[in-house]
Design a protein around this motif. Structure first.
Motif, mmCIF file in Angstrom:
data_model
loop_
_atom_site.group_PDB
_atom_site.id
_atom_site.type_symbol
_atom_site.label_atom_id
_atom_site.label_comp_id
_atom_site.label_asym_id
_atom_site.label_seq_id
_atom_site.Cartn_x
_atom_site.Cartn_y
_atom_site.Cartn_z
ATOM 1 N N VAL A 48 0.763 -1.157 0.048
ATOM 2 C CA VAL A 48 -0.082 0.162 0.150
ATOM 3 C C VAL A 48 0.860 1.282 -0.007
ATOM 4 C CG1 VAL A 48 -2.082 1.111 0.966
ATOM 5 C CG2 VAL A 48 -1.672 -1.056 1.448
ATOM 6 N N SER A 49 0.594 2.018 -0.889
ATOM 7 C CA SER A 49 1.154 3.697 -0.867
ATOM 8 C C SER A 49 -0.003 4.554 -0.554
ATOM 9 C CB SER A 49 1.832 3.790 -2.270
ATOM 10 O OG SER A 49 0.913 3.729 -3.231
ATOM 11 N N ASN A 50 0.425 5.848 -0.564
ATOM 12 C CA ASN A 50 -0.521 6.683 -0.410
ATOM 13 C C ASN A 50 -1.944 6.756 -1.344
ATOM 14 O OD1 ASN A 50 0.659 7.982 1.964
ATOM 15 N ND2 ASN A 50 1.950 9.110 0.920
ATOM 16 N N ASN A 51 -1.402 6.714 -2.435
ATOM 17 C CA ASN A 51 -2.635 6.842 -3.618
ATOM 18 C C ASN A 51 -2.952 5.651 -4.145
ATOM 19 O OD1 ASN A 51 -3.110 9.779 -3.155
ATOM 20 N ND2 ASN A 51 -0.774 9.881 -4.139
ATOM 21 N N TYR A 52 -2.126 4.511 -4.121
ATOM 22 C CA TYR A 52 -2.141 3.355 -4.837
ATOM 23 C C TYR A 52 -2.211 2.098 -4.033
ATOM 24 C CZ TYR A 52 -2.423 6.474 -8.999
ATOM 25 O OH TYR A 52 -2.572 7.294 -9.929
ATOM 26 N N SER A 53 -2.314 1.106 -4.505
ATOM 27 C CA SER A 53 -2.293 -0.149 -3.647
ATOM 28 C C SER A 53 -2.033 -1.503 -4.839
ATOM 29 C CB SER A 53 -3.416 -0.728 -3.009
ATOM 30 O OG SER A 53 -3.501 0.346 -1.950
ATOM 31 N N LYS A 54 -1.045 -2.232 -4.310
ATOM 32 C CA LYS A 54 -0.961 -3.339 -5.326
ATOM 33 C C LYS A 54 -1.534 -4.742 -4.828
ATOM 34 C CE LYS A 54 3.655 -1.739 -7.245
ATOM 35 N NZ LYS A 54 5.105 -1.834 -7.082
ATOM 36 N N ALA A 55 -2.284 -5.457 -5.593
ATOM 37 C CA ALA A 55 -2.727 -6.569 -5.134
ATOM 38 C C ALA A 55 -2.372 -7.916 -6.149
ATOM 39 C CB ALA A 55 -4.404 -6.418 -5.479
ATOM 40 N N ILE A 56 -2.535 -9.100 -5.266
ATOM 41 C CA ILE A 56 -2.447 -10.448 -5.979
ATOM 42 C C ILE A 56 -3.793 -11.053 -6.211
ATOM 43 C CG2 ILE A 56 -0.041 -10.889 -5.576
ATOM 44 C CD1 ILE A 56 -1.114 -12.651 -3.123
ATOM 45 N N SER A 57 -3.936 -11.754 -7.255
ATOM 46 C CA SER A 57 -5.393 -12.411 -7.423
ATOM 47 C C SER A 57 -5.445 -13.772 -6.998
ATOM 48 C CB SER A 57 -5.803 -12.172 -8.882
ATOM 49 O OG SER A 57 -4.872 -13.319 -9.749
ATOM 50 N N LEU A 58 -6.436 -14.317 -7.030
ATOM 51 C CA LEU A 58 -6.391 -16.057 -6.628
ATOM 52 C C LEU A 58 -5.705 -16.823 -7.635
ATOM 53 C CD1 LEU A 58 -10.173 -16.466 -5.811
ATOM 54 C CD2 LEU A 58 -8.194 -15.945 -4.401
ATOM 55 N N LEU A 59 -5.134 -16.226 -8.997
ATOM 56 C CA LEU A 59 -4.396 -16.916 -9.813
ATOM 57 C C LEU A 59 -2.934 -17.116 -9.264
ATOM 58 C CD1 LEU A 59 -6.125 -16.016 -13.430
ATOM 59 C CD2 LEU A 59 -6.361 -18.121 -11.672
ATOM 60 N N ASN A 60 -2.405 -16.198 -8.607
ATOM 61 C CA ASN A 60 -1.084 -16.025 -8.092
ATOM 62 C C ASN A 60 -0.629 -17.205 -7.279
ATOM 63 O OD1 ASN A 60 1.090 -14.637 -6.478
ATOM 64 N ND2 ASN A 60 0.994 -13.253 -7.740
ATOM 65 N N ASN A 61 0.390 -17.540 -7.493
ATOM 66 C CA ASN A 61 1.084 -18.575 -6.751
ATOM 67 C C ASN A 61 1.131 -18.222 -5.218
ATOM 68 O OD1 ASN A 61 1.375 -20.148 -9.016
ATOM 69 N ND2 ASN A 61 3.322 -19.620 -9.389
ATOM 70 N N LYS A 62 1.217 -16.901 -4.742
ATOM 71 C CA LYS A 62 1.365 -16.698 -3.448
ATOM 72 C C LYS A 62 0.048 -16.533 -2.799
ATOM 73 C CE LYS A 62 5.764 -14.296 -4.076
ATOM 74 N NZ LYS A 62 6.231 -13.067 -4.217
ATOM 75 N N SER A 63 -1.031 -16.915 -3.520
ATOM 76 C CA SER A 63 -2.357 -16.670 -3.059
ATOM 77 C C SER A 63 -3.003 -18.134 -2.403
ATOM 78 C CB SER A 63 -3.302 -16.213 -4.068
ATOM 79 O OG SER A 63 -4.737 -16.106 -3.524
ATOM 80 N N ALA A 64 -3.551 -18.146 -1.251
ATOM 81 C CA ALA A 64 -4.018 -19.232 -0.636
ATOM 82 C C ALA A 64 -5.541 -18.753 -0.182
ATOM 83 C CB ALA A 64 -3.119 -19.824 0.179
ATOM 84 N N VAL A 65 -6.466 -19.631 -0.178
ATOM 85 C CA VAL A 65 -7.920 -19.339 0.287
ATOM 86 C C VAL A 65 -8.591 -20.582 1.016
ATOM 87 C CG1 VAL A 65 -9.984 -18.197 -0.052
ATOM 88 C CG2 VAL A 65 -8.071 -17.352 -1.333
ATOM 89 N N SER A 66 -8.852 -20.388 2.129
ATOM 90 C CA SER A 66 -9.513 -21.563 2.752
ATOM 91 C C SER A 66 -11.268 -21.487 2.354
ATOM 92 C CB SER A 66 -9.460 -21.544 4.338
ATOM 93 O OG SER A 66 -10.474 -22.457 4.926
ATOM 94 N N PHE A 67 -11.737 -22.673 1.861
ATOM 95 C CA PHE A 67 -13.020 -22.930 1.249
ATOM 96 C C PHE A 67 -13.842 -23.661 1.768
ATOM 97 C CE2 PHE A 67 -11.070 -26.114 -1.348
ATOM 98 C CZ PHE A 67 -11.955 -26.982 -1.387
ATOM 99 N N GLU A 68 -15.087 -23.861 1.710
ATOM 100 C CA GLU A 68 -16.091 -24.710 2.087
ATOM 101 C C GLU A 68 -16.954 -24.977 0.778
ATOM 102 O OE1 GLU A 68 -19.545 -22.576 4.399
ATOM 103 O OE2 GLU A 68 -17.839 -22.949 5.573
ATOM 104 N N VAL A 69 -17.650 -26.125 0.692
ATOM 105 C CA VAL A 69 -18.783 -26.571 -0.187
ATOM 106 C C VAL A 69 -20.067 -25.815 0.351
ATOM 107 C CG1 VAL A 69 -19.924 -28.140 -1.665
ATOM 108 C CG2 VAL A 69 -17.315 -28.262 -1.067
ATOM 109 N N LEU A 70 -20.719 -25.151 -0.530
ATOM 110 C CA LEU A 70 -21.795 -24.378 -0.038
ATOM 111 C C LEU A 70 -22.940 -25.223 0.131
ATOM 112 C CD1 LEU A 70 -23.141 -21.551 -0.070
ATOM 113 C CD2 LEU A 70 -23.966 -21.833 -2.162
ATOM 114 N N ARG A 71 -23.244 -26.380 -0.573
ATOM 115 C CA ARG A 71 -24.246 -27.435 -0.011
ATOM 116 C C ARG A 71 -24.081 -28.169 1.146
ATOM 117 N NH1 ARG A 71 -23.540 -32.562 -1.522
ATOM 118 N NH2 ARG A 71 -21.620 -33.094 -2.934
ATOM 119 N N LYS A 72 -22.780 -28.121 1.525
ATOM 120 C CA LYS A 72 -22.405 -29.105 2.723
ATOM 121 C C LYS A 72 -20.967 -28.298 3.192
ATOM 122 C CE LYS A 72 -22.360 -33.945 3.978
ATOM 123 N NZ LYS A 72 -23.923 -33.723 4.434
ATOM 124 N N GLY A 73 -21.499 -27.542 4.377
ATOM 125 C CA GLY A 73 -20.330 -26.610 4.969
ATOM 126 C C GLY A 73 -19.227 -27.558 5.493
#
Length: 288
Positions: free
Chosen positions: A170-195
């Protein structure tokens, strides 16, 4: 005397005859002159008529051309005026369309907030994507919001379709982001129909498969016994920085690795990672 009288009478007769002859000559002369004049007049008119017609035609053509030139210039001015008005109308229509598209985009973005649980602070910052990495897919990108707007590290980036990624710098006026396609990204998930069916989405996984994962999310399930099937919807589980319930995508294929007792999934993301324009940034569930 008698002879003299006769002579006088003869002279008078001669004079009368001469006068009559002269009168006849004058009359004949006048008649001939009239015919000549008529002839000359007719001849002159025969010669002059085509010339006059030519002159009249020239004046007519010239007049028409002058009138045409004047009308042409007038029409050119009208065309230029109409063209200018048309361009101004086009600009107004474009501006209206842009504003409408922006409002629609923001409205769509706000819909994604409905996926997040009610007890989570849904305050958000809207931003535009101003640059991205090379290549077709958005793996890293820069957004038009920074510290002055309230963005912090690990803030969550979402779109109208679902989770995009997170802020890593983060800078004063801009920010850098990574998407879910980035190798450094990791997200915990659950299946909607069966939590209770849970797992992790991470592009850093090495899956022994001939599947093409370009543009897809890779994940694995915590238990090989979870009966996940193609078409299952997966969402964030609420573990880590991401609040619970943000859509990630749909399972396209389930891949079992029986040697390592693992079950992998190939997920088609809801977000179009080839085109990201507008995003919402919300605070992370946990600030590291």
């Amino acid at each position: 005397m008698v002879r003299s009288k006769k002579k006088n009478n003869s002279n008078k007769e001669v004079i009368v005859v001469v006068l009559i002859a002269i009168t006849l000559l004058v009359i004949i002369g006048m008649s001939i002159k009239g015919n000549i004049n008529n002839y000359l007049t007719g001849a002159i008119l025969d010669v002059a008529s085509p010339i006059q017609r030519g002159i009249n035609k020239i004046f007519t053509i010239t007049s028409e051309n002058i009138s045409g030139i004047i009308n042409y210039r007038s029409n050119i001015k009208k065309v230029k005026l109409l063209s200018k008005e048309n361009e101004e109308l086009k600009k107004k229509i474009i501006d209206i369309d842009l504003k409408r598209d922006e409002l629609n985009s923001l409205r769509d973005l706000k819909k994604s907030l409905n996926y997040i649980s009610e007890n989570y602070d849904k305050s958000y910052i809207s931003a535009s994507v101003v640059s991205k990495n090379d290549g077709n897919w958005y793996t890293t990108f820069t957004v038009s919001a920074g510290k002055k707007d309230g963005v912090v590290k690990n803030s969550i980036v979402i779109s109208g379709e679902g989770l995009v990624g997170k802020i890593y710098e983060v800078s004063n006026n801009y920010s850098k982001a990574i998407s879910l396609l980035n190798n450094k990204s990791a997200v915990s998930f659950e299946v909607l129909r069966k939590g209770e069916y849970t797992g992790v989405i991470s592009q850093n996984l090495s899956i022994d498969s001939s599947e093409n994962f370009e543009g897809y999310l890779k994940g694995y399930l915590f238990d090989i016994k979870y009966e996940v099937v193609p078409g299952d919807i997966i969402v964030t589980s609420g573990i880590g920085i991401y609040p619970k319930g943000i859509p990630l995508g749909e399972v396209e294929k389930v891949i079992e690795d029986k040697n390592n007792l693992l079950k992998y999934i190939k997920v088609k993301p809801y977000v179009n990672f080839k085109k990201i324009d507008k995003v919402l940034i919300i605070r992370p569930r946990i600030i590291e």
